[in-house]
Motif scaffolding. Sequence first.
Motif, PDB file in Angstrom:
ATOM      1  N   THR A 137      -1.836 -70.878   1.498  1.00  0.00           N
ATOM      2  CA  THR A 137      -1.545 -70.196   0.237  1.00  0.00           C
ATOM      3  C   THR A 137      -2.716 -69.322  -0.173  1.00  0.00           C
ATOM      4  O   THR A 137      -2.520 -68.187  -0.642  1.00  0.00           O
ATOM      5  CB  THR A 137      -1.229 -71.230  -0.857  1.00  0.00           C
ATOM      6  N   ALA A 138      -3.930 -69.814   0.030  1.00  0.00           N
ATOM      7  CA  ALA A 138      -5.115 -69.028  -0.352  1.00  0.00           C
ATOM      8  C   ALA A 138      -5.278 -67.812   0.554  1.00  0.00           C
ATOM      9  O   ALA A 138      -5.681 -66.744   0.100  1.00  0.00           O
ATOM     10  CB  ALA A 138      -6.360 -69.905  -0.275  1.00  0.00           C
ATOM     11  N   ALA A 139      -4.920 -67.945   1.831  1.00  0.00           N
ATOM     12  CA  ALA A 139      -5.087 -66.824   2.773  1.00  0.00           C
ATOM     13  C   ALA A 139      -4.007 -65.755   2.591  1.00  0.00           C
ATOM     14  O   ALA A 139      -4.268 -64.564   2.643  1.00  0.00           O
ATOM     15  CB  ALA A 139      -5.088 -67.336   4.204  1.00  0.00           C
ATOM     16  N   ARG A 140      -2.748 -66.171   2.414  1.00  0.00           N
ATOM     17  CA  ARG A 140      -1.638 -65.213   2.310  1.00  0.00           C
ATOM     18  C   ARG A 140      -1.305 -64.856   0.886  1.00  0.00           C
ATOM     19  O   ARG A 140      -0.651 -63.869   0.631  1.00  0.00           O
ATOM     20  CB  ARG A 140      -0.389 -65.788   2.953  1.00  0.00           C
ATOM     21  N   GLY A 141      -1.671 -65.713  -0.012  1.00  0.00           N
ATOM     22  CA  GLY A 141      -1.271 -65.493  -1.382  1.00  0.00           C
ATOM     23  C   GLY A 141       0.044 -66.220  -1.677  1.00  0.00           C
ATOM     24  O   GLY A 141       0.713 -66.730  -0.781  1.00  0.00           O
ATOM     25  N   THR A 142       0.431 -66.181  -2.912  1.00  0.00           N
ATOM     26  CA  THR A 142       1.668 -66.853  -3.300  1.00  0.00           C
ATOM     27  C   THR A 142       2.801 -65.863  -3.242  1.00  0.00           C
ATOM     28  O   THR A 142       2.628 -64.693  -2.921  1.00  0.00           O
ATOM     29  CB  THR A 142       1.531 -67.412  -4.738  1.00  0.00           C
TER      30      THR A 142
END
Length: 146
Positions: A137-142
């Motif tokens: 989630t932190a790498a791709r975003g929400t």
Amino acid sequence: RPSAIVGEVRVTRPGQPTAGEEAVGTCVDEPGFGPATLQPLALDLERPALEDAKPLQDVVWMAVGIELVEMLVDLVRIIATVALLAAPWRFSRLLVVTFEPVKRWPQRRTEELDAFLLDEANHADESIGDLHAALCTAARGTELAF
């Protein structure tokens, strides 16, 4: 026969002098002597040296210390009784463990350790899964970042 020794008391016939000292105690009449009277024995005992006798304060503190130790042992017993009453199922487990064969102990401990390690491994897998999801989630975003 003016006198006879009975136990630790000198018995004399009535009317004989008692050397100016009062007799203490009672005595049984002896046949052939008439009523018996007591006469104190000469007990010229030497007093022990003051250094040889324990001071009274030391004796009292020793008695206090012994009583304190007994009270602490009683306190431990009371705590153990309360713990047993609070968790009676532990008592049955204690009986099982107490009367198990000696060779069974390592096997039981190994089984308990295996169960504990399996539980820890399951918790670790869950934590790794949660951390992996958080990293993704932190790498791709929400979803809101698209």
